[in-house]
Motif scaffolding. Structure first.
Motif, PDB file in Angstrom:
ATOM      1  N   ILE A 191       0.587  -1.404  -0.103  1.00  0.00           N
ATOM      2  CA  ILE A 191      -0.157   0.073   0.011  1.00  0.00           C
ATOM      3  C   ILE A 191       0.983   0.985   0.434  1.00  0.00           C
ATOM      4  O   ILE A 191       1.315   1.660   0.999  1.00  0.00           O
ATOM      5  N   ILE A 192       1.086   1.780  -1.059  1.00  0.00           N
ATOM      6  CA  ILE A 192       1.531   2.860  -1.100  1.00  0.00           C
ATOM      7  C   ILE A 192       1.221   4.403  -1.237  1.00  0.00           C
ATOM      8  O   ILE A 192       1.982   5.546  -1.436  1.00  0.00           O
ATOM      9  N   PHE A 193       0.570   4.610  -0.987  1.00  0.00           N
ATOM     10  CA  PHE A 193      -0.703   6.043  -1.018  1.00  0.00           C
ATOM     11  C   PHE A 193      -0.094   6.673  -0.007  1.00  0.00           C
ATOM     12  O   PHE A 193      -0.470   8.028  -0.430  1.00  0.00           O
TER      13      PHE A 193
ATOM     14  N   TYR B  55      -2.114  13.068  -7.917  1.00  0.00           N
ATOM     15  CA  TYR B  55      -3.716  12.675  -8.365  1.00  0.00           C
ATOM     16  C   TYR B  55      -4.185  11.631  -6.891  1.00  0.00           C
ATOM     17  O   TYR B  55      -3.517  10.625  -6.306  1.00  0.00           O
ATOM     18  N   ALA B  56      -5.321  11.959  -6.203  1.00  0.00           N
ATOM     19  CA  ALA B  56      -6.163  11.249  -5.802  1.00  0.00           C
ATOM     20  C   ALA B  56      -6.202   9.575  -6.049  1.00  0.00           C
ATOM     21  O   ALA B  56      -6.535   9.707  -7.705  1.00  0.00           O
TER      22      ALA B  56
ATOM     23  N   LEU C 289       1.990  23.985  -3.589  1.00  0.00           N
ATOM     24  CA  LEU C 289       2.119  23.803  -4.948  1.00  0.00           C
ATOM     25  C   LEU C 289       1.844  22.255  -5.024  1.00  0.00           C
ATOM     26  O   LEU C 289       1.302  21.907  -7.166  1.00  0.00           O
ATOM     27  N   CYS C 290       2.580  21.067  -4.685  1.00  0.00           N
ATOM     28  CA  CYS C 290       2.339  20.232  -4.469  1.00  0.00           C
ATOM     29  C   CYS C 290       0.902  19.313  -4.156  1.00  0.00           C
ATOM     30  O   CYS C 290       0.848  17.828  -3.969  1.00  0.00           O
ATOM     31  N   THR C 291       0.008  20.153  -3.377  1.00  0.00           N
ATOM     32  CA  THR C 291      -0.754  19.693  -3.068  1.00  0.00           C
ATOM     33  C   THR C 291      -1.741  18.341  -4.018  1.00  0.00           C
ATOM     34  O   THR C 291      -2.003  18.729  -4.837  1.00  0.00           O
ATOM     35  N   GLU C 292      -2.287  17.101  -3.406  1.00  0.00           N
ATOM     36  CA  GLU C 292      -3.042  15.944  -3.897  1.00  0.00           C
ATOM     37  C   GLU C 292      -4.114  16.888  -4.612  1.00  0.00           C
ATOM     38  O   GLU C 292      -4.828  17.689  -4.358  1.00  0.00           O
ATOM     39  N   ILE C 293      -3.971  16.188  -6.171  1.00  0.00           N
ATOM     40  CA  ILE C 293      -5.563  16.288  -6.976  1.00  0.00           C
ATOM     41  C   ILE C 293      -6.774  15.801  -6.738  1.00  0.00           C
ATOM     42  O   ILE C 293      -6.325  14.813  -7.086  1.00  0.00           O
TER      43      ILE C 293
END
Length: 399
Positions: free
Chosen positions: A23-25, A34-35, A347-351
């Motif tokens: 589980i790498i999320f 991306y979410a 800037l790198c927040t998950e979309i």
């Protein structure tokens, strides 16, 4: 966060039943762009659980039979249902090897014997993503034996996000050139793929990656298209980080929503680097007029951006300038306008996925958003049209 927990809970539960599925999320220090729901991983795992339950008693025998069918001297065929089932049963390294053999056998069979419209590419990439098989995903994508199997926008997006997750930024650049040459569905610059390309350049943060990003930027603009906001901020941020604030500022000038928080913060940083302190203060003061005139989220500035401006003001050694900044800083602290999040992190927040997406005529908007898992069940030429605006920040409001 509640939505993210709901998305990841099935993954956590599943980890108790298998030691081979990674589980790498939420790998420490690294995140996907991306979410999981955007990539269709949540639905993939739900389907996976259903198939595993249905085939629990016959799974070992099924895998043995597929191993026989994919032997070099075998003349047996791999059918659509065979590959579909194996994709949802695979757990071990041996299983992944078997899946790849089945993919190659399936793809090389006489295509006239395949009448179904099941699209395997995204499902295969979701399996690789779930098991964190980034090398296998990359090699299968490039394999001539699998030509055409991954020619879907969602397959590209999942692959690049998996490479991003594993910090394989140079491989994203290589994959992007291949994707661009294929022009699937007549699209040369797919929006989400472009975002991941700029994200890779931003993460590399080198002079060479800046040159690559600016070349891509010019190509996109030369055909009359403007990238999604996240692509804008990655490209601008990279230029600023590489000591080119004038380029970063110019890139920001075309943003559709100049008041969006990352756009505003990058503008302040660029102006400070250019020595235009008065203009940077003007950006801060611009939100004061809106405080009493609007309802909704409070405009914020990142704490490191405020700190950078504060140091620049001190270096000026100008009493009036210092007084003006101190008043603004106090007001911002008192009214919640300073965020504890660093600019790079924002800037790198998950979309997150949008609930709906508008469809426009231009090329970027022609790539309609599909429910992540449905694209594996319908003809790749089918497109669903939806109406309405986004209910929360996500993909749909980033263009």
């Amino acid at each position: 966060m509640a939505l993210l927990r709901q998305t990841l809970q099935p993954l956590v539960n599943y980890a108790f039943h298998t030691q081979t599925a990674k589980i790498i999320f939420r790998k420490p220090g690294v995140r996907q762009l991306y979410a999981a729901a955007t990539l269709g991983l949540d639905n993939f795992l739900s389907q996976r659980d259903r198939v595993k339950a249905q085939l629990a008693n016959v799974a070992p025998k099924f895998k043995e039979k597929m191993t026989e069918y994919t032997a070099d001297d075998s003349k047996n065929m791999v059918f659509t249902e065979d590959l579909k089932n194996m994709l949802h049963l695979a757990e071990t390294n041996d299983d992944v090897t078997l899946v790849i053999k089945m993919m190659k056998r399936f793809n090389q069979q006489n295509k006239q014997l395949r009448f179904g419209n099941y699209v395997f590419g995204p499902v295969i990439m979701r399996l690789f993503y779930f098991l964190n098989k980034h090398e296998e995903a990359f090699q299968c994508f490039k394999s001539t034996e699998l030509n055409g199997l991954f020619d879907q926008m969602m397959s590209y997006q999942i692959l690049l996000d998996l490479l991003y997750e594993n910090q394989r930024y140079n491989d994203i650049l290589e994959a992007f050139e291949i994707i661009k040459s294929r022009q699937i569905e007549g699209v040369k610059f797919a929006r989400n793929v472009v975002v991941l390309m700029f994200a890779a350049c931003y993460k590399l943060n080198t002079q060479q990656s800046l040159e690559i990003a600016l070349k891509l930027w010019s190509e996109i603009n030369s055909i009359g298209h403007f990238p999604m906001r996240r692509a804008v901020t990655f490209c601008s941020g990279l230029a600023i980080n590489q000591g080119k604030p004038e380029i970063g500022l110019e890139i920001l000038s075309g943003a559709k929503n100049a008041n969006y928080t990352t756009i505003r913060n990058l503008k302040v940083v660029a102006l400070v680097d250019l020595g235009r302190i008065d203009d940077a203060l003007a950006v801060l003061k611009s939100i004061l007029q809106e405080d009493g005139a609007r309802m909704g989220p409070i405009h914020t500035f990142n704490m490191d951006v405020i700190g950078k401006l504060k140091n620049a003001v001190k270096e000026r050694n100008n009493a009036d300038l210092s007084l003006e900044f101190d008043r603004l800083e106090k007001y911002f602290k008192d009214h919640g306008h300073i965020s504890n999040t660093l600019l790079n992190d924002q800037l790198c927040t998950e979309i997150a996925p949008p609930q709906s997406v508008r469809n426009n005529a231009n090329e970027f908007s022609r790539q309609q958003y599909r429910t992540p898992y449905d694209d594996s069940r319908r003809n790749p030429n089918y497109r669903r049209r939806t109406n309405g605006g986004p209910a929360r920040p996500g993909l749909s409001e980033m263009h």
